[in-house]
Design a protein around this motif. Structure first.
Motif, mmCIF file in Angstrom:
data_model
loop_
_atom_site.group_PDB
_atom_site.id
_atom_site.type_symbol
_atom_site.label_atom_id
_atom_site.label_comp_id
_atom_site.label_asym_id
_atom_site.label_seq_id
_atom_site.Cartn_x
_atom_site.Cartn_y
_atom_site.Cartn_z
ATOM 1 N N LEU A 157 0.849 -1.183 0.000
ATOM 2 C CA LEU A 157 0.000 0.000 0.000
ATOM 3 C C LEU A 157 0.884 1.232 0.000
ATOM 4 C CD1 LEU A 157 -2.345 -1.021 2.953
ATOM 5 C CD2 LEU A 157 -2.978 -1.001 0.547
ATOM 6 N N VAL A 158 0.431 2.270 -0.685
ATOM 7 C CA VAL A 158 1.121 3.552 -0.605
ATOM 8 C C VAL A 158 0.100 4.650 -0.857
ATOM 9 C CG1 VAL A 158 1.844 3.729 -3.027
ATOM 10 C CG2 VAL A 158 3.217 4.815 -1.239
ATOM 11 N N ALA A 159 0.274 5.762 -0.158
ATOM 12 C CA ALA A 159 -0.600 6.917 -0.345
ATOM 13 C C ALA A 159 0.168 8.012 -1.053
ATOM 14 C CB ALA A 159 -1.109 7.419 0.999
ATOM 15 N N HIS A 160 -0.506 8.656 -1.958
ATOM 16 C CA HIS A 160 0.008 9.867 -2.588
ATOM 17 C C HIS A 160 -1.021 10.940 -2.261
ATOM 18 C CE1 HIS A 160 2.166 12.422 -5.309
ATOM 19 N NE2 HIS A 160 1.032 12.716 -5.911
ATOM 20 N N GLY A 161 -0.706 11.773 -1.282
ATOM 21 C CA GLY A 161 -1.711 12.694 -0.761
ATOM 22 C C GLY A 161 -2.788 11.885 -0.063
ATOM 23 N N THR A 178 -4.800 9.869 -1.898
ATOM 24 C CA THR A 178 -5.109 8.767 -2.804
ATOM 25 C C THR A 178 -4.297 7.544 -2.406
ATOM 26 O OG1 THR A 178 -5.547 10.324 -4.590
ATOM 27 C CG2 THR A 178 -5.164 8.034 -5.218
ATOM 28 N N LEU A 179 -4.975 6.432 -2.255
ATOM 29 C CA LEU A 179 -4.340 5.179 -1.852
ATOM 30 C C LEU A 179 -4.196 4.263 -3.061
ATOM 31 C CD1 LEU A 179 -3.442 3.536 0.723
ATOM 32 C CD2 LEU A 179 -5.708 2.494 0.612
ATOM 33 N N TYR A 180 -3.060 3.579 -3.150
ATOM 34 C CA TYR A 180 -2.830 2.581 -4.187
ATOM 35 C C TYR A 180 -2.494 1.266 -3.502
ATOM 36 C CZ TYR A 180 -2.440 6.637 -7.207
ATOM 37 O OH TYR A 180 -2.693 7.805 -7.865
ATOM 38 N N ILE A 181 -2.920 0.168 -4.116
ATOM 39 C CA ILE A 181 -2.667 -1.154 -3.564
ATOM 40 C C ILE A 181 -2.183 -2.080 -4.676
ATOM 41 C CG2 ILE A 181 -5.112 -1.782 -3.801
ATOM 42 C CD1 ILE A 181 -4.726 -3.547 -1.288
ATOM 43 N N ALA A 182 -1.159 -2.860 -4.369
ATOM 44 C CA ALA A 182 -0.662 -3.856 -5.314
ATOM 45 C C ALA A 182 -1.480 -5.137 -5.140
ATOM 46 C CB ALA A 182 0.818 -4.130 -5.061
ATOM 47 N N ASP A 183 -2.106 -5.582 -6.224
ATOM 48 C CA ASP A 183 -2.888 -6.819 -6.230
ATOM 49 C C ASP A 183 -1.994 -7.870 -6.900
ATOM 50 O OD1 ASP A 183 -4.825 -8.774 -6.328
ATOM 51 O OD2 ASP A 183 -6.320 -7.531 -7.333
ATOM 52 N N MET A 184 -1.211 -8.582 -6.083
ATOM 53 C CA MET A 184 -0.078 -9.368 -6.549
ATOM 54 C C MET A 184 -0.397 -10.396 -7.628
ATOM 55 S SD MET A 184 2.716 -11.258 -4.235
ATOM 56 C CE MET A 184 3.000 -12.947 -4.629
ATOM 57 N N PHE A 185 -1.290 -11.323 -7.371
ATOM 58 C CA PHE A 185 -1.517 -12.401 -8.341
ATOM 59 C C PHE A 185 -2.427 -11.996 -9.497
ATOM 60 C CE2 PHE A 185 -0.382 -15.371 -4.701
ATOM 61 C CZ PHE A 185 0.937 -15.451 -5.116
ATOM 62 N N ASN A 186 -3.031 -10.804 -9.419
ATOM 63 C CA ASN A 186 -3.737 -10.247 -10.573
ATOM 64 C C ASN A 186 -2.818 -9.347 -11.385
ATOM 65 O OD1 ASN A 186 -6.330 -11.410 -10.470
ATOM 66 N ND2 ASN A 186 -6.923 -10.023 -8.829
ATOM 67 N N ASP A 187 -1.587 -9.132 -10.890
ATOM 68 C CA ASP A 187 -0.599 -8.299 -11.578
ATOM 69 C C ASP A 187 -1.135 -6.903 -11.855
ATOM 70 O OD1 ASP A 187 -0.120 -11.304 -13.202
ATOM 71 O OD2 ASP A 187 1.379 -10.467 -11.852
ATOM 72 N N LEU A 188 -1.756 -6.306 -10.837
ATOM 73 C CA LEU A 188 -2.386 -5.004 -10.998
ATOM 74 C C LEU A 188 -2.001 -4.043 -9.885
ATOM 75 C CD1 LEU A 188 -6.033 -6.232 -11.691
ATOM 76 C CD2 LEU A 188 -4.479 -5.243 -13.380
ATOM 77 N N ILE A 189 -2.027 -2.763 -10.202
ATOM 78 C CA ILE A 189 -2.015 -1.696 -9.218
ATOM 79 C C ILE A 189 -3.441 -1.172 -9.208
ATOM 80 C CG2 ILE A 189 -1.081 0.542 -8.526
ATOM 81 C CD1 ILE A 189 0.976 -1.794 -8.566
ATOM 82 N N ARG A 190 -4.053 -1.136 -8.017
ATOM 83 C CA ARG A 190 -5.467 -0.774 -7.928
ATOM 84 C C ARG A 190 -5.633 0.479 -7.085
ATOM 85 N NH1 ARG A 190 -8.431 -6.114 -7.642
ATOM 86 N NH2 ARG A 190 -10.239 -4.924 -8.315
ATOM 87 N N ASN A 191 -6.741 1.172 -7.303
ATOM 88 C CA ASN A 191 -7.040 2.418 -6.621
ATOM 89 C C ASN A 191 -8.440 2.342 -6.032
ATOM 90 O OD1 ASN A 191 -8.390 5.026 -6.471
ATOM 91 N ND2 ASN A 191 -6.491 5.874 -7.242
ATOM 92 N N SER A 232 5.638 2.010 -18.129
ATOM 93 C CA SER A 232 6.102 1.549 -16.824
ATOM 94 C C SER A 232 5.462 2.409 -15.756
ATOM 95 C CB SER A 232 7.628 1.616 -16.730
ATOM 96 O OG SER A 232 8.042 2.960 -16.766
ATOM 97 N N PHE A 233 5.396 1.859 -14.585
ATOM 98 C CA PHE A 233 4.736 2.568 -13.504
ATOM 99 C C PHE A 233 5.447 2.260 -12.209
ATOM 100 C CE2 PHE A 233 1.478 2.832 -10.176
ATOM 101 C CZ PHE A 233 0.991 4.099 -10.410
ATOM 102 N N SER A 234 5.715 3.276 -11.435
ATOM 103 C CA SER A 234 6.254 3.063 -10.115
ATOM 104 C C SER A 234 5.556 3.995 -9.153
ATOM 105 C CB SER A 234 7.769 3.284 -10.071
ATOM 106 O OG SER A 234 8.051 4.622 -10.367
ATOM 107 N N ILE A 235 5.449 3.549 -7.921
ATOM 108 C CA ILE A 235 4.806 4.361 -6.904
ATOM 109 C C ILE A 235 5.903 4.945 -6.031
ATOM 110 C CG2 ILE A 235 3.287 4.294 -4.897
ATOM 111 C CD1 ILE A 235 1.846 1.967 -6.233
ATOM 112 N N VAL A 236 5.859 6.248 -5.855
ATOM 113 C CA VAL A 236 6.827 6.930 -5.028
ATOM 114 C C VAL A 236 6.076 7.690 -3.938
ATOM 115 C CG1 VAL A 236 8.645 8.666 -4.972
ATOM 116 C CG2 VAL A 236 8.402 7.194 -6.967
ATOM 117 N N ALA A 237 6.473 7.510 -2.725
ATOM 118 C CA ALA A 237 5.826 8.197 -1.612
ATOM 119 C C ALA A 237 6.825 9.141 -0.954
ATOM 120 C CB ALA A 237 5.325 7.200 -0.585
#
Length: 188
Positions: free
Chosen positions: A130-134, A136-149, A179-184
């Motif tokens: 999990l990571v928050a940007h402001g 907004t929360l993002y979550i890594a859904d590992m076995f679905n290979d997704l970043i979710r909001n 490509s996508f990366s989450i930076v907090a």
């Protein structure tokens, strides 16, 4: 030694502590104590460990403090006055109100699959980081290979790393993002 004990300093015990996050003022560190199925709080001024939420037994129940049940909580993230918890064992995203210690389910129906949707109508397959940007929360859904909001109680898929075969609704977004990366921001 692995165990479960609220105490000060080295007499406190954990069993597979996983994700951590600290308050902005640096006074409290929250820990997902995954094998004890609880969320712990460490007072960084006294090094005292207490249980914020969870009964210490595996299960699923929204409630207050130690009356709530978790199943393998792994990651935590503070957003405002709430602590979010990704729960790999129950395939859910939970939220703890820090002022009242009330735990409630934000998203996930406990079914290990992929489904976008509102709150408990959404499904995860091993929710992780999990990571928050402001706010907004993002979550890594590992076995679905997704970043979710999970914004506005609607779980949507933002980015996938597998050609978006499992998430065809976001092809426009996926073609724009290679490509996508989450930076907090580091909280000080």
């Amino acid at each position: 030694t692995a165990g479960y004990k609220d105490a000060a300093g080295s007499t406190a015990q954990f069993s597979r502590p996983f994700g951590v996050d600290n308050t902005r003022d640096g006074k409290t560190l929250y820990v997902a104590d995954s094998r004890n199925h609880v969320i712990r709080a460490i007072d960084l001024t006294t090094n005292t460990v207490t249980t914020l939420a969870g009964s210490g037994s595996s299960g699923y129940l929204d409630s207050t403090g130690t009356l709530a049940y978790f199943n393998t909580p792994e990651y935590v993230e503070i957003v405002g006055d709430k602590l979010y918890v990704s729960e790999a064992g129950s395939q859910r995203l939970r939220q703890i109100e820090l002022s009242t210690r009330l735990t409630k389910t934000v998203a996930g129906n406990g079914v290990e699959t992929f489904k976008n949707g509102n709150g408990v109508n959404a499904s995860f397959n091993n929710p992780k980081g999990l990571v928050a940007h402001g706010t907004t929360l993002y979550i890594a859904d590992m076995f679905n290979d997704l970043i979710r909001n999970p914004s506005a109680n609607l779980i949507t898929s933002l980015v996938s790393s597998k050609g978006f075969g499992r998430n065809p609704s976001n092809k426009a977004i996926s073609s724009a993002l290679k490509s996508f990366s989450i930076v907090a921001d580091i909280k000080t």
